[in-house]
Design a protein around this motif. Sequence first.
Motif, PDB file in Angstrom:
ATOM      1  N   SER A  71      58.964  -4.807 -17.446  1.00  0.00           N
ATOM      2  CA  SER A  71      57.945  -4.777 -16.396  1.00  0.00           C
ATOM      3  C   SER A  71      58.500  -5.577 -15.229  1.00  0.00           C
ATOM      4  O   SER A  71      58.717  -6.786 -15.348  1.00  0.00           O
ATOM      5  CB  SER A  71      56.644  -5.407 -16.900  1.00  0.00           C
ATOM      6  OG  SER A  71      55.712  -5.459 -15.843  1.00  0.00           O
TER       7      SER A  71
ATOM      8  N   THR B 270      48.822  -5.347 -24.056  1.00  0.00           N
ATOM      9  CA  THR B 270      48.444  -6.717 -23.685  1.00  0.00           C
ATOM     10  C   THR B 270      49.116  -7.127 -22.375  1.00  0.00           C
ATOM     11  O   THR B 270      49.352  -8.315 -22.147  1.00  0.00           O
ATOM     12  CB  THR B 270      48.841  -7.704 -24.808  1.00  0.00           C
ATOM     13  OG1 THR B 270      50.242  -7.531 -25.089  1.00  0.00           O
ATOM     14  CG2 THR B 270      48.050  -7.453 -26.081  1.00  0.00           C
ATOM     15  N   SER B 271      49.420  -6.164 -21.530  1.00  0.00           N
ATOM     16  CA  SER B 271      50.032  -6.420 -20.225  1.00  0.00           C
ATOM     17  C   SER B 271      51.272  -7.293 -20.335  1.00  0.00           C
ATOM     18  O   SER B 271      51.424  -8.273 -19.608  1.00  0.00           O
ATOM     19  CB  SER B 271      49.027  -7.054 -19.257  1.00  0.00           C
ATOM     20  OG  SER B 271      47.899  -6.257 -19.159  1.00  0.00           O
TER      21      SER B 271
ATOM     22  N   SER C 167      54.003  -2.768  -9.975  1.00  0.00           N
ATOM     23  CA  SER C 167      54.683  -3.146 -11.220  1.00  0.00           C
ATOM     24  C   SER C 167      55.397  -1.918 -11.757  1.00  0.00           C
ATOM     25  O   SER C 167      54.759  -0.887 -12.002  1.00  0.00           O
ATOM     26  CB  SER C 167      53.677  -3.644 -12.255  1.00  0.00           C
ATOM     27  OG  SER C 167      52.957  -4.728 -11.721  1.00  0.00           O
TER      28      SER C 167
ATOM     29  N   PHE D 203      52.571  -3.294 -24.272  1.00  0.00           N
ATOM     30  CA  PHE D 203      51.919  -2.598 -23.159  1.00  0.00           C
ATOM     31  C   PHE D 203      50.423  -2.860 -23.151  1.00  0.00           C
ATOM     32  O   PHE D 203      49.815  -3.084 -22.106  1.00  0.00           O
ATOM     33  CB  PHE D 203      52.184  -1.084 -23.236  1.00  0.00           C
ATOM     34  CG  PHE D 203      53.356  -0.655 -22.416  1.00  0.00           C
ATOM     35  CD1 PHE D 203      53.188  -0.255 -21.100  1.00  0.00           C
ATOM     36  CD2 PHE D 203      54.627  -0.658 -22.945  1.00  0.00           C
ATOM     37  CE1 PHE D 203      54.274   0.136 -20.330  1.00  0.00           C
ATOM     38  CE2 PHE D 203      55.723  -0.270 -22.186  1.00  0.00           C
ATOM     39  CZ  PHE D 203      55.542   0.133 -20.876  1.00  0.00           C
TER      40      PHE D 203
ATOM     41  N   ASN E  77      43.486  -0.732  -9.726  1.00  0.00           N
ATOM     42  CA  ASN E  77      44.740  -0.267 -10.303  1.00  0.00           C
ATOM     43  C   ASN E  77      44.939   1.178  -9.896  1.00  0.00           C
ATOM     44  O   ASN E  77      44.017   1.979 -10.020  1.00  0.00           O
ATOM     45  CB  ASN E  77      44.671  -0.256 -11.838  1.00  0.00           C
ATOM     46  CG  ASN E  77      45.181  -1.539 -12.439  1.00  0.00           C
ATOM     47  OD1 ASN E  77      45.921  -2.277 -11.796  1.00  0.00           O
ATOM     48  ND2 ASN E  77      44.789  -1.802 -13.655  1.00  0.00           N
TER      49      ASN E  77
ATOM     50  N   CYS F  31      45.661   2.181 -24.217  1.00  0.00           N
ATOM     51  CA  CYS F  31      44.599   1.222 -24.561  1.00  0.00           C
ATOM     52  C   CYS F  31      44.176   1.422 -26.025  1.00  0.00           C
ATOM     53  O   CYS F  31      43.733   2.506 -26.412  1.00  0.00           O
ATOM     54  CB  CYS F  31      43.416   1.455 -23.631  1.00  0.00           C
ATOM     55  SG  CYS F  31      41.962   0.535 -24.073  1.00  0.00           S
TER      56      CYS F  31
ATOM     57  N   ASN G 282      56.869  -0.415 -14.743  1.00  0.00           N
ATOM     58  CA  ASN G 282      56.801  -0.641 -16.185  1.00  0.00           C
ATOM     59  C   ASN G 282      57.472   0.521 -16.910  1.00  0.00           C
ATOM     60  O   ASN G 282      57.185   1.681 -16.609  1.00  0.00           O
ATOM     61  CB  ASN G 282      55.342  -0.714 -16.651  1.00  0.00           C
ATOM     62  CG  ASN G 282      54.598  -1.879 -16.012  1.00  0.00           C
ATOM     63  OD1 ASN G 282      55.235  -2.790 -15.477  1.00  0.00           O
ATOM     64  ND2 ASN G 282      53.293  -1.857 -16.079  1.00  0.00           N
TER      65      ASN G 282
ATOM     66  N   SER H  15      48.535  -2.596  -7.637  1.00  0.00           N
ATOM     67  CA  SER H  15      47.353  -3.446  -7.792  1.00  0.00           C
ATOM     68  C   SER H  15      47.329  -4.449  -6.654  1.00  0.00           C
ATOM     69  O   SER H  15      48.144  -4.395  -5.734  1.00  0.00           O
ATOM     70  CB  SER H  15      47.376  -4.146  -9.156  1.00  0.00           C
ATOM     71  OG  SER H  15      48.495  -4.992  -9.237  1.00  0.00           O
TER      72      SER H  15
END
Length: 503
Positions: A236, A323-324, A279, A321, A375, A153, A281, A270
């Motif tokens: 992803s 920004t998803s 997911s 990553f 999550n 983040c 990733n 999730s």
Amino acid sequence: VALAGRSHEDFLQCLSLSSDNTLSISTLVYAPSTPSYSSVLEFTIQNLRFNTSSTPKPLVIVTPTKVTEAQATVSCSRKHNMRIRIRSGGHDYEGLSYVAPLPFVVLDLINLRTITIDVGSNTAWVQSGATLGELYYQISQKSRTLAFPAGVCPTVGVGGHFSGGGYGLLFRKYGLAADNIIDALIIDAKGNVRDRASMGEDHFWAIRGGGGNTFGVVIAWKLRLVQVPPTVTLFSVPRTVEQNATNLIYRWQFVGKKLPQDLMLQVILSKSNTTGLASFNALFLGGVDRLLPLMQERFPELGLVKEDCREMSWIEAQVTFATSFASNVSLNVLINRNSSFRGNFKGKSDYVMTPITEKALEGIWENFRQLESVNMVMTPYGGKMSEISPYSIPFPHRAGVLYEIGYAVAWIEGTSNASQRYIGLTRKLYNYMTPYVSKNPRAAYVNYRDLDIGMNNEDYTSYRQARVWGIKYFGNNFDRLVHVKTKVDPTNFFRNEQSVPAV
Ligand code: FDA
């Protein structure tokens, strides 16, 4: 109230007397009567649970632009018996960087955020008020093949993050952020500025993972930068329960830790509409041509195809990553302090030592049902993390761990009833996981701060009481942390609900 008012006045007077006149300290100090007080306080608050009308607010916020001003803040707080809370990025899960029993002052390092990169020596100095995004951005302006192994983040502050460990996409290759710190500048409990040589190796050991607001104010860190190839690959791959997600998670438990350290394959559980979603990733330090056969050999069940993969530079991967997995996002997202997630949330963490059965994994989806947003981030161990000694820095969770789980449960409604309800459901999920995770103690990650696991008293806390939560975060390193704390801050000046106590 009268007492608080007096200490506040005395504190302010002390600050103005210590000001060196080159810059009026009054412009850096915010009291509740200052018009911008609320916006300064709220600017980096991530967890809105701690931004309500009943949340205790600081009598003063100080935002130094020079180290001498931060020193004066420490000295005057001490002199006038004000509690101090140090804030860098404001991401503390339990709000400990800006909430405390009254009266208290927030030392907000947001203006101390200079970053200096030296590509010749592959090192950098970064001041604590800088964010991870700012650090990554500045590195990328100097080199495409240098990086730093820290969190995902971009708005997380380096001040708190490195004080607790700090892990992200490169951790299987290079370890934690704190494993890659080679020097630091701090203000100690007496108000003196110290570097690695003058604080000594014990103190330097403690600040790299022993938790924030405990061993001094970290002003800046010196980092060893790490090498990444010019092209990395990421993907992803989402799979719902109907698409066999539970079995894939089960299988992944046997694969993730054993993959080459160039590949980090995380799983995020999730909720999507009414079903559970996993997911898968990944970041791979190399091109897609090497990644595909590797995945085919190690984890064919996932069915990864070339179309799932995207090649790019390391810095673009950080943005993707963050920004998803959005496409074509500008690098500027890394330096935008407003880009962060904000909401009401409760976080927790766990360490899994042996694979969880498929049946037990199914029960997780059951627990998700009543939640609005959840999550569970499963981060595989192995690679460099298994090679570093559990005593090298205070962060102890190393070789035996299969993967770490970070839980984050979020909700929209800002009432205390909603908080109670969702915190209750988070605890229920955590209780459900008890048989499947580490035991004696049930380990936890200090950067995913969780006051449920034990707390200090407001003033004196015994070794025995602090040990309850201390060994969960620090294992056998807890005793050494207490020893260092007792030496460097015997009056327990820097303290919070989960700071290692002086005894
Ligand atoms: P904040 O300013 O709130 O400080 C946290 C703690 O450190 C407080 O106790 C504070 O007093 C103290 N502190 C702050 N600055 C200090 C200084 N200069 N000197 C001494 N003490 C100081 N973690 C991770 O490992 N990987 C990840 O990918 C993420 N991702 C993530 C996303 C989001 C949205 C959140 C909210 C959190 C994370 N985290 C994380 C957790 C994060 O590492 C943790 O919350 C850090 O402590 C945050 O550091 P900040 O400086 O932002 O917080």
